[in-house]
Design a protein around this motif. Structure first.
Motif: not given
Length: 182
Positions: A7, A11, A93, A134, A161
């Motif tokens: 992840t 990014c 995220l 976010h 994760e």
């Protein structure tokens, strides 16, 4: 790159940041301070590279948000979480879990070297970064009481994760996910 490390390096690649995967013992001398993705360093570089305006929370709201997340973090023997709120951009995220590479390596070495056993006795320390930009975090800020399930879900997603959601906590996450969907 290991599947459980996809992840955040991804990014970085999306922002034209070179991300190297150094997994061999001979690579260590080539690094000043080895770090595991995702890290605070990567977050800082992302913040410097992006040109978008970020919504920085005032200190009081940030502290309340951090305490809300801190209150729902899992507890356990030899496990500590430090929660901080940062504006990382809407496309990042909502919750990022990081562990100091230095402490991770010291704990690994304590398992095989008798003289370093004191590192094995130390708690595993993680940093939890809550992305105030976010949309889900903004939703939590709007109504903290009604969104306790969202906070639990976001924490569990970050733990999942990181490969830390197991056993009873994983079963509770799956059940809560099914209830939220149906």
């Amino acid at each position: 790159m290991k599947p459980n490390q996809y992840t955040c390096p991804n990014c970085g690649a999306n922002l034209a940041i070179d991300v190297e995967h150094l997994d061999k013992p001979m690579n260590c001398p080539f690094c000043d301070s080895p770090i595991t993705a995702p890290t605070d360093v990567l977050n800082t570089v992302i913040a410097e590279k992006e040109e978008t305006k970020r919504n920085v929370l005032e200190a009081e709201r940030g502290d309340k948000l951090a305490s809300l997340f801190r209150s729902q973090m899992p507890t356990g023997e030899k496990l500590e979480f430090h929660v901080e709120v940062q504006a990382l951009g809407e496309d990042q995220l909502p919750v990022i879990l990081t562990q100091s590479e230095y402490m991770r390596r010291m704990k690994d070495m304590s398992r095989i070297q008798a003289g370093m056993s004191f590192y094995g006795e130390m708690p595993a320390m993680y940093s939890v970064t809550v992305n105030s930009d976010h949309p889900l975090i903004k939703k939590v800020l709007a109504d903290k009481e009604a969104n306790a399930n969202i906070v639990s879900q976001l924490i569990d997603l970050a733990l999942l994760e990181g490969g830390m959601l197991k056993g009873e906590a994983l079963a509770a996450f799956i059940k809560r996910s099914q209830e939220m969907l149906g």
